[in-house]
Design a protein around this motif. Sequence first.
Motif, short mmCIF file in Angstrom:
data_model
loop_
_atom_site.label_atom_id
_atom_site.label_comp_id
_atom_site.label_asym_id
_atom_site.label_seq_id
_atom_site.Cartn_x
_atom_site.Cartn_y
_atom_site.Cartn_z
N PHE A 1 6.04 26.14 -26.85
CA PHE A 1 5.66 27.44 -27.39
C PHE A 1 5.54 27.32 -28.89
O PHE A 1 6.46 26.86 -29.57
N PRO B 1 -2.83 33.89 -15.08
CA PRO B 1 -1.50 34.48 -15.21
C PRO B 1 -1.57 35.99 -14.89
O PRO B 1 -2.63 36.60 -15.04
N THR B 2 -0.46 36.53 -14.48
CA THR B 2 -0.45 37.91 -14.03
C THR B 2 -1.02 38.88 -15.07
O THR B 2 -1.79 39.78 -14.75
N MET B 3 -0.64 38.67 -16.32
CA MET B 3 -1.09 39.65 -17.32
C MET B 3 -2.60 39.64 -17.46
O MET B 3 -3.22 40.68 -17.69
N TYR C 1 1.11 28.97 -25.87
CA TYR C 1 1.82 28.02 -25.03
C TYR C 1 0.88 26.88 -24.68
O TYR C 1 -0.10 27.07 -23.97
N TYR D 1 -6.23 37.15 -23.33
CA TYR D 1 -5.39 38.34 -23.29
C TYR D 1 -5.86 39.37 -24.30
O TYR D 1 -6.10 40.54 -23.98
N ALA E 1 6.29 30.61 -17.63
CA ALA E 1 5.88 30.40 -19.02
C ALA E 1 4.51 31.03 -19.28
O ALA E 1 4.25 31.54 -20.35
N GLU E 2 3.68 30.98 -18.27
CA GLU E 2 2.31 31.48 -18.43
C GLU E 2 2.29 32.98 -18.65
O GLU E 2 1.33 33.51 -19.19
N ASN E 3 3.32 33.63 -18.20
CA ASN E 3 3.29 35.08 -18.24
C ASN E 3 3.96 35.68 -19.47
O ASN E 3 4.05 36.90 -19.59
N VAL E 4 4.44 34.83 -20.34
CA VAL E 4 5.04 35.37 -21.56
C VAL E 4 3.93 36.05 -22.37
O VAL E 4 2.91 35.44 -22.65
N PRO E 5 4.13 37.31 -22.71
CA PRO E 5 3.07 37.98 -23.46
C PRO E 5 2.83 37.31 -24.81
O PRO E 5 3.80 36.93 -25.48
N ARG F 1 -5.53 31.17 -22.68
CA ARG F 1 -4.91 32.35 -22.09
C ARG F 1 -4.63 33.42 -23.12
O ARG F 1 -4.88 34.61 -22.90
N GLU F 2 -4.13 33.03 -24.28
CA GLU F 2 -3.76 34.01 -25.29
C GLU F 2 -4.99 34.73 -25.82
O GLU F 2 -4.97 35.94 -26.04
#
Lengths: 418, 1043
Positions: free
Chosen positions: A65, B333-335, A60, B302, A42-46, B298-299
């Motif tokens: 979401f 997170p990876t991104m 998230y 990003y 879930a954390e990796n959803v852009p 996180r968002e």
Amino acid sequence: MIHSLFLINSSGDIFLEKHWKSVVSRSVCDYFFEAQERATEAENVPPVIPTPHHYLLSVYRHKIFFVAVIQTEVPPLFVIEFLHRVVDTFQDYFGVCSEPVIKDNVVVVYEVLEEMLDNGFPLATESNILKELIKPPTILRTVVNTITGSTNVGDQLPTGQLSVVPWRRTGVKYTNNEAYFDVIEEIDAIIDKSGSTITAEIQGVIDACVKLTGMPDLTLSFMNPRLLDDVSFHPCVRFKRWESERILSFIPPDGNFRLLSYHVSAQNLVAIPVYVKHSISFRDSSSLGRFEITVGPKQTMGKTIEGVIVTSQMPKGVLNMSLTPSQGTHTFDPVTKMLSWDVGKINPQKLPSLKGTMSLQAGASKPDENPTINLQFKIQQLAISGLKVNRLDMYGEKYKPFKGIKYMTKAGKFQVRT
Amino acid sequence: MLESNKDSAKLDAMKRIVGMIAKGKNASELFPAVVKNVASKNIEIKKLVYVYLVRYAEEQQDLALLSISTFQRALKDPNQLIRASALRVLSSIRVPIIVPIMMLAIKEASADLSPYVRKNAAHAIQKLYSLDPEQKEMLIEVIEKLLKDKSTLVAGSVVMAFEEVCPDRIDLIHKNYRKLCNLLVDVEEWGQVVIIHMLTRYARTQFVSPWKEDDGLEDNEKNFYESDDEQKEKTDHKKKPYTMDPDHRLLIRNTKPLLQSRNAAVVMAVAQLYWHISPKSEVGIISKSLVRLLRSNREVQYIVLQNIATMSIQRKGMFEPYLKSFYVRSTDPTMIKTLKLEILTNLANEANISTLLREFQTYVKSQDKQFAAATIQTIGRCATNISEVTDTCLNGLVCLLSNRDEIVVAESVVVIKKLLQMQPVQHGEIIKHMAKLLDSITVPVARASILWLIGENCERVPKIAPDVLRKMAKSFTSEDDLVKLQILNLGAKLYLTNSKQTKLLTQYILNLGKYDQNYDIRDRTRFIRQLIVPNEKSGALSKYAKKIFLAQKPAPLLESPFKDRDHFQLGTLSHTLNTKATGYLELSNWPEVAPDPSVRNVEVIELAKEWTPAGKAKKENSAKKFYSESEEEEDSSDSSSDSESESESASGEQEEEGDSSEDSSEDTSSEHRSDSESASEVGDKRTAKKNSKSKGKSYSEDGEKENEKSKTSDSSSTDSSSEEESSSDSESVSESESEPESRKVAKENEKKKTKQDRNPLTKDVSLLDLDDFNPVSTPVALPTPALSPSLIADLEGLNLSTCSSVISVSTPVFVPVKTHVLLHRMSGRGLAAHYFFPRQPCIFGDKMVSVQITLNNTTDQKIENIHIGEKKLPMGMQMHVFNPIESLEPEGSITVSMGIDFCDSTQTASFQLCTKDDCFSVNIQPPVGELLLPVAMSEKDFKKEQGMLTGMNETSTVIIAAPQNFTPSVILQKVVNVANVGVVPSGQDNIHRFAAKTVHSGSLMLVTVELKEGSTAQLIINTERTVIGSVLLRELKPVLSQG
């Protein structure tokens, strides 16, 4: 701007939708599900997903979401920040923000969303104002409402919306006038294998709970304001006063709010209050590994470290762990490979340790990296940066308020590489 | 249940329906039943019905029409909340038939008293536009009107509407530019974002680039990536001294505090503004704030990291101090990890590379293999960028080749291949090592890379290459297509260089390839065979086969994926996606030559403030502007001045007259708005009936003004009389637009005005007004020369016309150089003192006249400790003495200034001028003309004021003089020589008017010289201070009649 909002739970069900312009079919979320699948976690959803006609911006939080659908160019942070604000508001209203709670209060949620956004543009996002427009549900009010048939909806325009102090409503009255400030500092650090600090910074906030009658004008001054490297304020703080005198001068909002968040830069030396001794070894041949960690205090300025929790994501090859802690409890989840050890207080005379063995998958090669250890802890009555509030004064009102200041240091993203 | 009589039952039903809507279930069949409840008294039911209506009205247009009348009624509700919500819902119902109704509602609401309703009107504009784009023209009109709104509540929304409806109409912004800049801090955060983005675009079209001045600086910073754009820009612009437009500076300065906002979107918006429009040397301050945002969700991280990535390519220096903030945590997170890695790569340089490489080593071991692979690529990029570490990197990568994880190894191989390709140095060892790896690696890309590498360097590893080919031939059929192609290539290359050993092998492989399932491979096989195997048919090409296959291949460039993003505006969706999003507006390049900056000259005050270097007044202002209740007065006084100058300048331009009177009245808040508006808007689109009604109202209200003062309207309850003042100001402005029917109001105002005039200095507010109007007349200490002469003229012209009601002090027209003797050197034992009146407002006190004293030492010894001793001043008179002078050298002179409050009388100020040894009694008697301060006002106002100062207050005399003395210039020169008065522009040739006010009491002093036939003229002086008036008259008369 924001066309629609979809709330999607972790199992992929859309459990709430709201549209501010013409209705966007929920099939647009298919693109989102696709991305979700690809991201596996879930954390990796852009956060930004383009689709042929729309753009999906998602946030998230609390395992939900929040997906906003937009159609045209808009600063993405604008939408993201707003979505976070929505979540904060829900949390403020209902205490927790979870799927069942939102489902139970769907009407209030709808009313709130309606007030927060008009035609996709934010209208009222101050929780103080919203609460005046739509009263948050409490048990008492629910009972009263069912009996009398009165409503949650305020029938007057909150005065704040129009006044020069939009964050404070007029006519606040308390019998006990109190103002509490919590100075909370978090240490973000990365400690390397040998125990030396790679990076450490202190992020602090001052959360306030102000319950004062009338329109008080407060000033808060620090003993050592120079420590603060970078600050961001609640809109109530007068910026110029800060610039010139390094004094926080403000008319506070009513209730709880975050007055200030600050940053003490990495350039200053940061005292690291704990250390972790670790020895984790996997052997190539055998299916057993040794595991031992000890946590101890360091530079605590005489305060006790409490609430210590050690977590670590073990490598995939680890099947199970048999460990014995000298204090506290520990758990290991064989599915997520997450080890967590709730230590509690650290007694400097008798350092807590966790010892034992790991059973590894037979035949699998030894993992090439040892797991990182994440640490959480709390130290009461200490601001690790040394920040001190000098005094708090009130102008504009006659009564004498009760003032209180509390300091606390916590671990933020505190990692120890092994 | 909806039919039920009980509200609670209805409410319950509505709640269920809303629940259905929320879940996305269709509830449209209930439409008729729900619509009925739209008129419900219960607010909550009403709200829920609104929710329902907005959702389904589009589908059930006919039925939705039933509800319209309810909204129309609600639009007239006294409660602003209800008006606003009615407008909101009405505009949200997407039914084309009601477009005219909506249009009407929007127009009305845009003139509503409540800023909240106006805000909603701004929102409604966008809705209507999306429903029916044909209304555009009409809507632009409304936008134009709302743009002039002074309320911070409205600003954000209307700019949003502007962006949506007519983003290209940049001309609408000009007049509001400075206002928007100044209001920015107080606008709600969402509005700030929109406004900042709009202003960024605006600045890019209106100001010239500030970037060229620090070219030199920049060169150092671009080590590896040269940004083509800037390069171009540099060459484009010819070097010439650059001065930043003050408006440009204003924007940059006013946005700076917003970097401290808690809202990430605002911070980002300011950051991109700085990035795009501020001088390169100032961009640095944003990095700290951006780094702070990294603590957030996180968002947010990003998006911010993406933007930092783009910035860090062009300007490494900005983020270098924060290098450690970009270190990756295992919990990211990876991104986020990849983005951080990207930034770390961009920031890498000779100094920090060793630390970075150590850090990278940890990353490579990460459990997140995707991330580990990305790290390896990063190492590769660092290696190419920084030549010092290439070997270290290469060695490190080679070590990784023995890693157990396949992905890591494969990635290393690919990166090594790229690195080796770039470095034509001998790396035979590495190649041999890699050849060995072929046995173990299974990842196709890596295998292909190794094969390619061997093929390329087959001459350097002559022993291994054929062996590898042999092995590959064995496993050819089971290889991946990618690998097969490379095997073919390898074969071909070997065939050409070492045909003895490999001829058969190659042919075998070619045969295998001939029957492969993949057409690409078959194709390649055929092509290679024709090319390398000599036969009859093969043409000239085969001769060049070796050249074709073993040509020197250019090394690939390892560069950042963010390289090409810089053409998108930072912080935009397009930038995030790296594609153009719908509705993305390009940021235009800087114009070569700045468009006329005067288009923004609405508020002269701002401009002038810009120029005063010390900017004292300005600072204070903005400091206060940063909200707080007590400052509301300030704000409103500000707005009053704004509105005035706005309307005034407009009155110069005839065609905008109507407009400006409208907005000047609109600017003043609360009740008075509608009044003055209706008064000035005669003949407007409104119906005559309504007009007259509201006019009547305005009269009555004006009559009650005194009352109102005490019980001000609810929305502006905190306002004090300053509000009154501002409103009266603007009213009188619209007045002066010569509307006979509002004469009465004018009278009212006048009275009030003069009351204020009598003691304008007693009020803080009016004081501030004066300040605002007269940056030019600030103390001598401020170097006014910064003002270009034309600007002064400009200002003066404007000032002269602006003074409709507030008396504003203007610059002295003329400063006589005549000095008076204070102390003769004989009587002063060598100390001589002269004084003169610099005709500047005194810096020591508002009621004081400034006097400059020049002290001369005519002796041959030092005179020490010159100070003022005992003062013998008449009642009420005050004096601000100069600081004691320690010593005065022989033949030296020094000028000091002091202030004396003469209480508007010509009485002498006696005091003692003392030195170390002596005391001399001296006295200053001011000429009456120096007790005045020039005032700028318009002819109209002059006449008005004069009309009120008749009878007792008027003195006049007849002058007889030669005609040559009556030319305008001579009169002017003579009058201003005697008295410090301001010139009032006159419409008639034969009448000259001068205005001033007394320093102490601020009473007006109006001087008129009316030329009569023959050689006579009449001199009239109107003032409340009749004594001074008559003295002045006496002094003027001989001067004027002299030849």
